[in-house]
Design a protein around this motif. Structure first.
Motif, PDB file in Angstrom:
ATOM      1  N   ALA A  95     -64.202  19.564  12.241  1.00 22.17           N
ATOM      2  CA  ALA A  95     -63.872  18.146  12.045  1.00 22.17           C
ATOM      3  C   ALA A  95     -62.505  18.038  11.391  1.00 22.17           C
ATOM      4  O   ALA A  95     -62.230  18.739  10.413  1.00 22.17           O
ATOM      5  CB  ALA A  95     -64.922  17.448  11.185  1.00 22.17           C
ATOM      6  N   ILE A  96     -61.657  17.190  11.926  1.00 27.55           N
ATOM      7  CA  ILE A  96     -60.363  16.926  11.303  1.00 27.55           C
ATOM      8  C   ILE A  96     -60.442  15.564  10.622  1.00 27.55           C
ATOM      9  O   ILE A  96     -60.878  14.576  11.219  1.00 27.55           O
ATOM     10  CB  ILE A  96     -59.210  16.980  12.321  1.00 27.55           C
ATOM     11  N   GLU A  97     -60.085  15.541   9.355  1.00 26.65           N
ATOM     12  CA  GLU A  97     -60.085  14.296   8.581  1.00 26.65           C
ATOM     13  C   GLU A  97     -58.645  13.841   8.403  1.00 26.65           C
ATOM     14  O   GLU A  97     -57.795  14.612   7.955  1.00 26.65           O
ATOM     15  CB  GLU A  97     -60.753  14.495   7.223  1.00 26.65           C
ATOM     16  N   LEU A  98     -58.380  12.591   8.765  1.00 31.82           N
ATOM     17  CA  LEU A  98     -57.027  12.058   8.719  1.00 31.82           C
ATOM     18  C   LEU A  98     -56.874  11.091   7.564  1.00 31.82           C
ATOM     19  O   LEU A  98     -57.685  10.174   7.398  1.00 31.82           O
ATOM     20  CB  LEU A  98     -56.702  11.343  10.037  1.00 31.82           C
ATOM     21  N   MET A  99     -55.836  11.287   6.756  1.00 32.60           N
ATOM     22  CA  MET A  99     -55.478  10.277   5.769  1.00 32.60           C
ATOM     23  C   MET A  99     -55.118   8.994   6.517  1.00 32.60           C
ATOM     24  O   MET A  99     -54.875   9.034   7.720  1.00 32.60           O
ATOM     25  CB  MET A  99     -54.343  10.801   4.891  1.00 32.60           C
ATOM     26  N   PRO A 100     -55.109   7.830   5.859  1.00 35.11           N
ATOM     27  CA  PRO A 100     -55.078   6.530   6.553  1.00 35.11           C
ATOM     28  C   PRO A 100     -54.144   6.462   7.762  1.00 35.11           C
ATOM     29  O   PRO A 100     -52.974   6.830   7.690  1.00 35.11           O
ATOM     30  CB  PRO A 100     -54.637   5.574   5.452  1.00 35.11           C
ATOM     31  N   VAL A 101     -54.699   5.959   8.874  1.00 37.06           N
ATOM     32  CA  VAL A 101     -53.948   5.859  10.129  1.00 37.06           C
ATOM     33  C   VAL A 101     -53.885   4.417  10.624  1.00 37.06           C
ATOM     34  O   VAL A 101     -53.491   4.163  11.749  1.00 37.06           O
ATOM     35  CB  VAL A 101     -54.563   6.754  11.229  1.00 37.06           C
ATOM     36  N   TYR A 102     -54.279   3.471   9.774  1.00 36.80           N
ATOM     37  CA  TYR A 102     -54.157   2.063  10.168  1.00 36.80           C
ATOM     38  C   TYR A 102     -52.755   1.571   9.845  1.00 36.80           C
ATOM     39  O   TYR A 102     -52.059   2.111   8.972  1.00 36.80           O
ATOM     40  CB  TYR A 102     -55.226   1.205   9.487  1.00 36.80           C
ATOM     41  N   GLU A 103     -52.331   0.536  10.548  1.00 42.33           N
ATOM     42  CA  GLU A 103     -50.956   0.032  10.433  1.00 42.33           C
ATOM     43  C   GLU A 103     -50.681  -0.534   9.040  1.00 42.33           C
ATOM     44  O   GLU A 103     -51.523  -1.235   8.463  1.00 42.33           O
ATOM     45  CB  GLU A 103     -50.716  -1.055  11.481  1.00 42.33           C
ATOM     46  N   GLN A 104     -49.478  -0.234   8.522  1.00 43.87           N
ATOM     47  CA  GLN A 104     -49.071  -0.728   7.203  1.00 43.87           C
ATOM     48  C   GLN A 104     -47.596  -0.443   6.996  1.00 43.87           C
ATOM     49  O   GLN A 104     -47.013   0.404   7.666  1.00 43.87           O
ATOM     50  CB  GLN A 104     -49.877  -0.033   6.109  1.00 43.87           C
ATOM     51  N   PRO A 105     -46.972  -1.155   6.054  1.00 41.80           N
ATOM     52  CA  PRO A 105     -45.575  -0.855   5.723  1.00 41.80           C
ATOM     53  C   PRO A 105     -45.479   0.533   5.102  1.00 41.80           C
ATOM     54  O   PRO A 105     -46.390   0.981   4.412  1.00 41.80           O
ATOM     55  CB  PRO A 105     -45.202  -1.933   4.695  1.00 41.80           C
ATOM     56  N   SER A 106     -44.376   1.221   5.358  1.00 41.61           N
ATOM     57  CA  SER A 106     -44.199   2.560   4.799  1.00 41.61           C
ATOM     58  C   SER A 106     -43.239   2.566   3.622  1.00 41.61           C
ATOM     59  O   SER A 106     -42.920   3.634   3.102  1.00 41.61           O
ATOM     60  CB  SER A 106     -43.680   3.517   5.885  1.00 41.61           C
ATOM     61  N   VAL A 107     -42.789   1.387   3.207  1.00 47.08           N
ATOM     62  CA  VAL A 107     -41.855   1.293   2.092  1.00 47.08           C
ATOM     63  C   VAL A 107     -42.472   0.447   0.986  1.00 47.08           C
ATOM     64  O   VAL A 107     -42.987  -0.642   1.234  1.00 47.08           O
ATOM     65  CB  VAL A 107     -40.511   0.676   2.529  1.00 47.08           C
ATOM     66  N   LEU A 108     -42.407   0.964  -0.254  1.00 47.96           N
ATOM     67  CA  LEU A 108     -42.981   0.284  -1.406  1.00 47.96           C
ATOM     68  C   LEU A 108     -41.902  -0.018  -2.423  1.00 47.96           C
ATOM     69  O   LEU A 108     -40.796   0.518  -2.380  1.00 47.96           O
ATOM     70  CB  LEU A 108     -44.049   1.158  -2.056  1.00 47.96           C
ATOM     71  N   SER A 109     -42.246  -0.863  -3.390  1.00 47.43           N
ATOM     72  CA  SER A 109     -41.352  -1.148  -4.506  1.00 47.43           C
ATOM     73  C   SER A 109     -41.719  -0.251  -5.670  1.00 47.43           C
ATOM     74  O   SER A 109     -42.870  -0.216  -6.107  1.00 47.43           O
ATOM     75  CB  SER A 109     -41.483  -2.614  -4.934  1.00 47.43           C
ATOM     76  N   ARG A 110     -40.749   0.505  -6.174  1.00 46.86           N
ATOM     77  CA  ARG A 110     -41.018   1.416  -7.286  1.00 46.86           C
ATOM     78  C   ARG A 110     -41.487   0.658  -8.521  1.00 46.86           C
ATOM     79  O   ARG A 110     -42.433   1.047  -9.192  1.00 46.86           O
ATOM     80  CB  ARG A 110     -39.761   2.222  -7.611  1.00 46.86           C
ATOM     81  N   LYS A 111     -40.824  -0.463  -8.835  1.00 45.91           N
ATOM     82  CA  LYS A 111     -41.187  -1.224 -10.028  1.00 45.91           C
ATOM     83  C   LYS A 111     -42.583  -1.813  -9.926  1.00 45.91           C
ATOM     84  O   LYS A 111     -43.312  -1.901 -10.897  1.00 45.91           O
ATOM     85  CB  LYS A 111     -40.178  -2.358 -10.256  1.00 45.91           C
ATOM     86  N   SER A 112     -42.956  -2.220  -8.731  1.00 43.46           N
ATOM     87  CA  SER A 112     -44.235  -2.906  -8.575  1.00 43.46           C
ATOM     88  C   SER A 112     -45.427  -1.982  -8.697  1.00 43.46           C
ATOM     89  O   SER A 112     -46.543  -2.430  -8.934  1.00 43.46           O
ATOM     90  CB  SER A 112     -44.295  -3.599  -7.216  1.00 43.46           C
ATOM     91  N   LEU A 113     -45.224  -0.665  -8.517  1.00 42.41           N
ATOM     92  CA  LEU A 113     -46.356   0.244  -8.545  1.00 42.41           C
ATOM     93  C   LEU A 113     -46.991   0.321  -9.924  1.00 42.41           C
ATOM     94  O   LEU A 113     -48.207   0.358 -10.053  1.00 42.41           O
ATOM     95  CB  LEU A 113     -45.926   1.639  -8.089  1.00 42.41           C
ATOM     96  N   GLU A 114     -46.143   0.384 -10.976  1.00 44.07           N
ATOM     97  CA  GLU A 114     -46.634   0.447 -12.352  1.00 44.07           C
ATOM     98  C   GLU A 114     -47.743   1.486 -12.484  1.00 44.07           C
ATOM     99  O   GLU A 114     -48.831   1.233 -12.988  1.00 44.07           O
ATOM    100  CB  GLU A 114     -47.164  -0.921 -12.792  1.00 44.07           C
ATOM    101  N   LEU A 115     -47.447   2.679 -11.977  1.00 43.81           N
ATOM    102  CA  LEU A 115     -48.478   3.708 -11.956  1.00 43.81           C
ATOM    103  C   LEU A 115     -48.856   4.170 -13.358  1.00 43.81           C
ATOM    104  O   LEU A 115     -48.013   4.331 -14.231  1.00 43.81           O
ATOM    105  CB  LEU A 115     -47.997   4.911 -11.145  1.00 43.81           C
ATOM    106  N   SER A 116     -50.146   4.378 -13.543  1.00 43.29           N
ATOM    107  CA  SER A 116     -50.613   4.980 -14.780  1.00 43.29           C
ATOM    108  C   SER A 116     -50.717   6.490 -14.553  1.00 43.29           C
ATOM    109  O   SER A 116     -49.996   7.048 -13.747  1.00 43.29           O
ATOM    110  CB  SER A 116     -51.980   4.396 -15.157  1.00 43.29           C
ATOM    111  N   HIS A 117     -51.624   7.134 -15.232  1.00 42.37           N
ATOM    112  CA  HIS A 117     -51.747   8.583 -15.082  1.00 42.37           C
ATOM    113  C   HIS A 117     -52.703   8.953 -13.963  1.00 42.37           C
ATOM    114  O   HIS A 117     -53.176  10.077 -13.897  1.00 42.37           O
ATOM    115  CB  HIS A 117     -52.231   9.202 -16.399  1.00 42.37           C
ATOM    116  N   THR A 118     -53.063   8.030 -13.094  1.00 45.27           N
ATOM    117  CA  THR A 118     -53.978   8.323 -11.993  1.00 45.27           C
ATOM    118  C   THR A 118     -53.220   8.336 -10.690  1.00 45.27           C
ATOM    119  O   THR A 118     -52.165   7.728 -10.559  1.00 45.27           O
ATOM    120  CB  THR A 118     -55.085   7.259 -11.921  1.00 45.27           C
ATOM    121  N   PRO A 119     -53.734   9.039  -9.666  1.00 43.23           N
ATOM    122  CA  PRO A 119     -53.089   9.041  -8.357  1.00 43.23           C
ATOM    123  C   PRO A 119     -52.946   7.627  -7.819  1.00 43.23           C
ATOM    124  O   PRO A 119     -53.755   6.756  -8.106  1.00 43.23           O
ATOM    125  CB  PRO A 119     -54.054   9.867  -7.497  1.00 43.23           C
ATOM    126  N   VAL A 120     -51.935   7.406  -7.021  1.00 43.96           N
ATOM    127  CA  VAL A 120     -51.581   6.064  -6.581  1.00 43.96           C
ATOM    128  C   VAL A 120     -52.725   5.347  -5.894  1.00 43.96           C
ATOM    129  O   VAL A 120     -52.919   4.162  -6.082  1.00 43.96           O
ATOM    130  CB  VAL A 120     -50.343   6.117  -5.652  1.00 43.96           C
TER     131      VAL A 120
END
Length: 678
Positions: free
Chosen positions: A180-205
């Motif tokens: 079985a091959i498992e694919l990370m998300p393959v549905y349509e979406q923008p590929s560019v994000l805003s760095r400031k808007s992410l406000e990442l904590s210590h967890t994966p995005v």
């Protein structure tokens, strides 16, 4: 003179726009009812004529609850694309099945530059059939579609990073034993994000994302930001267009929907299942999630879905009759609610728990931490009563396997978050040197530790999952959260394949071993007792002394004896003994005594750097049948040779005959006899 558009009120479901004869039917909701409507465009061969839009205002006449539903008479013959409008904004329909404008990966697009295509697909699936591989016979291989083949020179340049690029790797995956091959998300979406808007904590995005933090509008499109503040989202755990295939993952000029279907059909032809990860953004209703899963199952023939997101009732989703034989993965399910306490037959299990408890427990055991043996034993032998259990040492959100034995710390500075993103503790050990090293003692120890990790994974009872590239030491240079690294850090480096082919061969050996010996993949839990009066329990634990496991806090050794005599007819019925020495010193193990007529052969020693696992493995009979010395941080696998003889009054296979001075039950047997155990 332009002919006026004629409208009729339509049924509210399904959502989106679709063709009905000569007409177009639309149903959708708007976050802002002010000035809402549809903008229709002429379209030829996917090229949109944006200069001649036709605006269709939607009034309360066409509203039912929060939905606007309209039938556009004769619209199918004139229009091929559309956008929605509300509150003065234009954007693509979130329920579109095809999108135009996001084909170029890493290119920023404003929301009014993205369009919905009106499609009426009629794909010929031929005699396509889902493989329906049981969990106990499955081997899952996880990849990012783009990252997996971008650096693979065996794939044509225009196919790299695409669904067709994955098709080019089917022969390799088959040789590896992947089911079985498992694919990370393959549905349509923008590929560019805003760095400031992410406000990442210590967890994966992907674990803590929402619309507001990702700065997207109501259609899931990134809002306008400064160029210097943009970064690429390689992983794809973002809100978007969940009914459409990601066009940036298709060969330029190809229909992404058709290319994805072609890929699925080719994988099915090879007997490999296709599982997709789908991130459900906050705010989606249960009904919307259900419709998304139903669509991908019926339209794209996927074999399973890995649910990602928060506050999702996966138990309720799994009760959909359409999904009864589709694999569904999530952190856990309420089996009592589903089956009312009755155990689920192995052949009917379609749900599987996919969580990280085995991952980190195995890592602790691998690096020699204290107080870990009991947890490792419980998790390595867990097999679901009602569903499957997925085991892995490394997932996409964390260090790569080779990085686990190369770095003590994470190195995520390139992500632009001051190294605050990603998991802080990899539970890793660098084998004495931080970072890459040419010292032979260090490189050999790292290879041994990788072998140990792979052995723990493939000889555990859960369904094994391997992240693509880990089998040949693909590295992220210590970055354990490369969600934005659309470069050599986030891509699989296929040059490593030739350098580390021995590890690929070792992986194939383990997969073959798991397939041959059913004791490593029992569909029901072991009883740890002699319930067939054989003289041996079906499974037992041991220490450096046979039948005496040391489960103390400071123990780093354990032995596991699998009695193949409990296996079903037609299956391999040998005894298998796996001895783990995760101590930093060599240890001498006493081997469990075999029935009369059998003798131990050593099949694998992870510390032996001279063995060629690329050729058929042959077990070598031990001269001393009572003892075996295990090198520090190593695992040995022993297989019994010969036919057991029933002895004693009760005709069991157990024997109490004393061994001779050599430790052999039969001194006349050749000490160097070999047998092919593959």
């Amino acid at each position: 003179m332009t002919q006026s558009i004629r409208l009729l009120k339509a049924k509210p479901y399904p959502l989106g726009m679709y063709v009905r004869g000569k007409d177009l039917v639309f149903s959708g909701k708007f976050n802002n009812d002010s000035g809402c409507g549809i903008i229709l465009y002429h379209c030829t061969d996917g090229v949109i004529d944006a200069a001649r839009p036709r605006i269709v205002p939607l009034t309360d006449q066409y509203r039912q609850g929060s939905l606007y539903s309209v039938r556009i008479l004769d619209g199918a013959e004139e229009f091929g694309a559309y956008q929605l409008m509300s509150g003065g904004n234009r954007y693509a329909d979130p329920y579109s099945t095809k999108i135009v404008g996001l084909e170029e990966f890493g290119t920023y697009r404003k929301s009014d530059e993205v369009y919905s295509l009106i499609s009426d697909d009629d794909y010929d699936w031929g005699n396509d059939r889902n493989p329906h591989t049981p969990f106990d016979q499955s081997f899952i291989y996880l990849v990012n579609v783009r990252g997996y083949t971008m650096l693979d020179t065996s794939v044509p340049v225009r196919h790299r990073g695409t669904f067709l690029g994955l098709v080019r790797k089917i022969d390799y995956l088959k040789s590896l034993g992947v089911t079985a091959i498992e694919l990370m998300p393959v549905y349509e979406q923008p590929s560019v994000l805003s760095r400031k808007s992410l406000e990442l904590s210590h967890t994966p995005v992907h674990r803590d994302m929402s619309r507001s933090r990702a700065m997207v509008n109501e259609a899931g499109i990134l809002k306008q930001v400064d160029d210097a503040d943009r970064l690429v989202n390689l992983w794809g755990f973002e809100p978007g267009f969940p009914f459409a295939v990601r066009s940036a993952f298709a060969v330029k000029g190809n229909d992404p929907s058709e290319e994805f279907k072609d890929m699925v059909k080719e994988f099915h032809r090879a007997g490999i299942e296709v599982i997709i990860q789908t991130y459900f953004a906050e705010g989606l209703t249960h009904q919307e999630m259900q419709e998304i899963i139903r669509y991908w199952v019926s339209e794209y023939h996927i074999d399973g879905i890995h649910i990602k997101g928060v506050n999702i009732n996966s138990t309720l989703l799994s009760q959909d009759p359409l999904l009864s034989d589709i694999k569904i993965f999530d952190y856990g399910f309420d089996y009592w609610q589903l089956y009312k306490g009755a155990p689920r037959e192995p052949s009917k299990r379609n749900l599987a728990e996919y969580k990280d408890d085995f991952e980190f427990t195995a890592r602790h055991f691998l690096k020699g931490d204290d107080n870990i043996i009991p947890s490792f034993l419980n998790l390595s032998q867990e097999t679901g009563i009602n569903g499957g259990v997925v085991h892995y040492i490394c997932n996409y959100d964390g260090a790569r396997l080779v990085d686990l034995v190369t770095y003590d710390h994470k190195y995520n500075e390139a992500n632009g978050e001051n190294n605050t993103d990603g998991i802080n503790d990899n539970v890793s050990w660098n084998c004495g040197v931080e970072g890459k090293s040419r010292r032979r003692d260090v490189t050999e120890l790292r290879t041994r530790q990788i072998r140990n990790a792979l052995t723990m994974l493939f000889l555990s009872q859960g369904t094994p999952m391997l992240f693509g590239g880990d089998e040949f030491c693909n590295s992220q240079d210590g970055n354990n959260n490369p969600y934005c690294q659309d470069n050599s850090t986030g891509w699989v480096e296929w040059k490593n394949y030739a350098r580390h082919k021995s590890l690929v061969d070792f992986t194939k050996f383990l997969v073959g071993l798991r397939n041959k010996y059913s004791v490593f993949r029992t569909p029901v839990p072991y009883r740890l007792m002699d319930y067939k009066a054989i003289g041996y329990p079906d499974f037992s634990y041991h220490g450096i002394e046979a039948w005496r496991p040391d489960l103390s806090a400071y123990s780093h050794t354990i032995g596991m004896l699998y009695c193949g005599l409990y296996s079903d007819k037609g299956q391999e019925r040998s005894f298998v003994y796996v001895a783990y020495n995760m101590h930093w010193e060599d240890k001498e193990f006493s081997l469990p005594e075999l029935p009369q007529g059998c003798e131990w052969q050593i099949l694998c020693d992870t510390s032996d750097m001279e063995t060629d696992f690329g050729s058929p493995r042959r077990g070598k009979t031990l001269k001393n049948q009572a003892l075996s010395n295990l090198k520090a941080r190593s695992i040995s696998i022993f297989i019994s040779k010969g036919e057991p003889v029933r002895t004693g009054r009760n005709k069991s296979y157990a024997t109490n005959e004393p061994r001779n001075s050599s430790g052999s039950a039969n001194a006349s047997e050749s000490a160097n006899a070999e047998t092919d155990v593959r």
